[in-house]
Scaffold this active site. Structure first.
Site, short mmCIF file in Angstrom:
data_model
loop_
_atom_site.label_atom_id
_atom_site.label_comp_id
_atom_site.label_asym_id
_atom_site.label_seq_id
_atom_site.Cartn_x
_atom_site.Cartn_y
_atom_site.Cartn_z
N ASP A 170 56.78 69.38 57.08
CA ASP A 170 56.45 68.31 56.24
C ASP A 170 55.03 68.17 55.87
O ASP A 170 54.22 68.90 56.82
CB ASP A 170 57.23 67.10 56.77
CG ASP A 170 57.25 65.71 55.84
OD1 ASP A 170 57.01 65.96 54.82
OD2 ASP A 170 58.02 65.07 56.26
N TRP A 171 54.74 67.54 55.01
CA TRP A 171 53.21 67.70 54.57
C TRP A 171 52.37 67.02 55.62
O TRP A 171 52.37 65.79 55.70
CB TRP A 171 52.91 66.93 53.25
CG TRP A 171 53.20 67.86 52.12
CD1 TRP A 171 52.26 67.94 51.09
CD2 TRP A 171 54.23 68.85 51.88
NE1 TRP A 171 52.74 69.06 50.34
CE2 TRP A 171 53.91 69.37 50.60
CE3 TRP A 171 55.46 69.11 52.53
CZ2 TRP A 171 54.95 70.65 50.15
CZ3 TRP A 171 56.18 70.43 51.96
CH2 TRP A 171 55.87 70.81 50.72
#
Length: 748
Positions: free
Chosen positions: A263-264
């Site tokens: 995930d970012w």
């Protein structure tokens, strides 16, 4: 003649030589694994390092020297997100990145219709292909553990079986077009508040029975090509590089051959990322929403820091080659697949699919008969009697495709509820009052919200206006609920309260004093407390349903569409009925250094209806509940056998009859109850369901099939699934609290 023969031979020889000169990695006649081996052998260390981390906010590089194009991802459980600039979160300002906004995944789950999930995936893939997106960051299948979860609207409810049956066709539909699903957020990402700091403490049994089944189904049945790691921690390791979650469970136990994408901002440590299963790093030093370090890509954990460790001799390329092998496999499935179909942007068929899903997902929660209508229900609205309709509520005029975090869209169109009602009830006098003021923000991430939400009047003035106009109305439609603002249905934070926000309860109570003919339409991805529920005759759950919202809502209110949605979660009367809150588990406790929150899931496997059943609690609306404008009758169940074995199937056949006056759909649900066990078991668990459409008077047989897995539990001692021989009961009906048919069988 000789010249002709010689020419033919030369042409043939040239063609053969050309065929032999095609490198294996480009030869489509060769198996993919062979092509991967060849490509890997040709790549330099720099090229290998490059393909395992991002080069922009949403892309990672291919291998230009070898002809591999860049890999483009995009947010989009519900539609393809508008493009942002290369290295900034600001809108790119393009004119061809609008999209169809499909209903949020809570609505899709509420259809209880896997065929619509397949259509959803196919349609979304076509929009992604037009935009040259090879990986769509979704769907989300985290379990609805608490109704305060800010991101619940992106997920598929509280039940692992329902989520599993809906995610598989979504993934298959998306990938059938050559676009990779990135199933998220793996795993235990059930809170948004302090999501980077929460360390989840959960039993192995709850992990495997409740929180992992949908991911497992997406991988083993759906064939998902990528998985997104979650922000939170498990066993004190972040899930984007978690040895147990990624190496053991996902890759070893489930045989996942795809790419694990962070995930970012979810990657935190180079050596953990090297060793613990992360394959492709995105968004480090960003919150994944609006801010982040610029031009940081060479400094990502799996970039230059990793290369230096290899050059210094601490690591060989063994781990790197495994990551690159998985990335190359993704390339061949997506960017290197020359047989992908063409994409389409905002096509008529996409809007039709969005409308169909919205209409099937809307849930009729309540529809009491009222004396003023000669003991008839308020819905569907009778246009011969309802000449003056008053619409109340900010959500009637507020765009819901804008906001909410990374799922925010730039929809080509969004039919607002008020506009849909006015269009459908054109023969009536439709008036509107705002009723309350909620969120007046005019834009989000560069997308404006349409009509102005600016308001100068006081709440007292707004309430007085609503009451005065309600006195003159034949029916009042209150469009309320939550919105996509912070601390509501929005990424990054959880809700602060189970109550409806703003002054909604005050306005509803005031209207009811002068007009009892009120339909409450709740727009949200979560349940909420409804203190006036016994006074309101009709309640509709309308979710966040995207581009066709207004038309879908109006079609249900008018009776053009017979509602058939069923709740994918338990609608609690209060938070005290929810296990995460009743046990004091949520939101966990900060450690002494205030760096980590330990959150122990003390309710264990007792999530949702499993908790209310075990504690004999009556929720406001049960899991699987949903009414219709017609009536149905279930007949006597028959089976193909009275015994189940580990290698056989047990099929239940149930005749279903539409006993009403209009066509409609009913969902037959089958739950399993263990009559005895050496471990605690839920009172019942959903293990099969089937939706059936029937004309008035029509009867059709519904078949529900289970195997030994339906009676199994996760044995923590053996670390495996166990199907205990013994007596079980199948409970069959139309909601988790409406199961009149019982059938006893044995597992041998």
């Amino acid at each position: 003649m000789k010249k002709f023969i010689m020419s033919a031979l030369l042409i043939g020889a040239t063609a053969a030589a050309q065929a032999q000169s095609i490198p294996v990695y480009l030869d489509e006649s060769k198996p993919i694994e062979q092509r991967i081996d060849d490509a890997l052998s040709r790549m330099t260390l720099e090229e290998k390092i490059a393909v395992i981390h991002a080069q922009s906010k949403f892309s990672s590089p291919g291998v230009k020297r070898l002809g591999f194009p860049d890999l483009w991802t995009d947010d989009g459980p519900h539609g393809v997100r508008p493009d942002v600039l290369w290295d900034e979160w600001e809108q790119a300002g393009q004119t061809n990145d609008s999209c169809v906004a499909f209903p949020a995944l809570t609505c899709l789950a509420a259809t209880w219709n896997p065929q619509l999930a397949r259509m959803y995936g196919e349609n979304l893939a076509e929009e992604a292909l037009y935009r040259n997106k090879s990986v769509m960051l979704g769907p989300g299948v985290n379990i609805y553990r608490t109704p305060l979860g800010g991101r619940n609207f992106e997920y598929m409810g509280e039940d692992p079986w329902l989520a599993s049956r809906m995610v598989v066709p979504y993934v298959q539909g998306l990938q059938s077009k050559g676009v990779a699903a990135c199933v998220k957020h793996y795993a235990l990402n059930n809170d948004e508040e302090y999501r980077h700091q929460v360390n989840v403490i959960v039993s192995d049994r709850a992990l495997h029975e409740i929180y992992l089944p949908a991911f497992k189904a997406a991988v083993q049945e759906g064939g998902a090509w990528s998985i997104m790691g979650a922000y939170n921690l498990y066993q004190n390791q972040h899930n984007c590089h978690n040895a147990t979650m990624l190496n053991k469970i996902l890759k070893k136990d489930w045989g996942f051959d795809g790419v694990v994408i962070s995930d970012w901002g979810g990657c935190h440590d180079t050596e953990e990322a090297i060793n613990n299963g992360l394959d492709l790093e995105f968004g480090s030093w960003t919150n994944g929403l609006s801010e982040g370090t610029s031009n940081a890509y060479d400094n990502y954990y799996l970039a230059v820091p990793y290369k230096k460790l290899i050059q210094e001799g601490k690591y060989t390329t063994k781990e790197l080659d495994e990551k690159v092998r998985r990335v190359l496999r993704l390339f061949y499935r997506t960017t290197m697949n020359r047989h992908k179909p063409y994409g389409f942007l905002c096509s008529e068929s996409h809007y039709q699919t969005a409308l169909k899903i919205a209409q099937e997902g809307i849930v009729l929660l309540k529809n009491d008969k009222i004396n003023e209508l000669k003991n008839e229900p308020l819905l569907p609205l009778n246009l011969q009697k309802m000449k003056r309709i008053l619409v109340v509520g900010e959500n009637a005029i507020k765009m819901m495709t804008v906001g909410g975090g990374s799922s925010s869209l730039k929809a080509q169109k969004e039919i607002l509820p008020l506009d849909g009602i006015k269009a459908r009830f054109a023969d009536a006098e439709v008036d509107f009052v705002r009723g309350y003021v909620g969120d007046t923000v005019q834009s989000y991430n560069g997308v404006t919200v349409g009509r102005s939400l600016y308001e100068t009047r006081t709440q007292a003035e707004l309430t007085a206006e609503a009451v005065e106009k309600a006195k003159q109305a034949d029916a009042v439609i209150f469009i309320g609920g939550l919105n996509k603002s912070d601390y509501q249905d929005c990424e990054g934070h959880d809700r602060k309260s189970y109550d409806l926000p703003y002054a909604q309860n005050e306005v509803i109570e005031a209207i009811l004093k002068v007009n009892p003919r009120l339909v409450y339409v709740n727009i949200s991805g979560n349940a909420a407390a409804l203190p006036w529920i016994n006074k309101v005759p009709a309640v509709v759950q309308a979710w966040f349903i995207g581009s066709e919202a207004g038309e879908a809502i109006a079609s249900v209110l008018a009776g053009d569409v017979n509602p058939s949605g069923k709740l994918p979660f338990t609608w609690y009367a209060s938070l005290g009925q929810c296990g995460a809150h009743a046990t004091g588990s949520y939101p966990g406790n900060w450690r002494e250094d205030y760096k980590i929150i330990d959150e122990e899931y003390k309710e264990g496997i007792y999530v949702g209806y499993r908790y209310t059943d075990a504690n004999k609690l009556k929720p406001l609306f049960a899991f699987g509940h949903g009414l219709s404008y017609t009536t149905f009758k279930l007949g006597k169940v028959t089976t193909n056998t009275q015994h189940l074995t580990p290698s056989t199937k047990l099929t239940f056949t149930v005749p279903v009859t539409n006993t009403g006056k209009v066509a409609g759909s009913e969902t037959v649900q089958l739950y399993i109850a263990a009559k005895q066990s050496k471990v605690d078991r839920p009172v019942k668990e959903l293990k099969a369901f089937q939706k059936v459409y029937l004309q008035p008077g029509e009867t059709r047989n519904v078949t529900l099939t289970i195997g030994a897995d339906a009676v199994s539990y996760y044995d923590e001692t053996a670390n495996s699934w166990c199907a205990e021989p013994g007596t079980y009961e199948a409970l069959i009906g139309t909601a988790s609290d409406k199961l009149p048919t019982k059938y006893t069988f044995k597992l041998k």
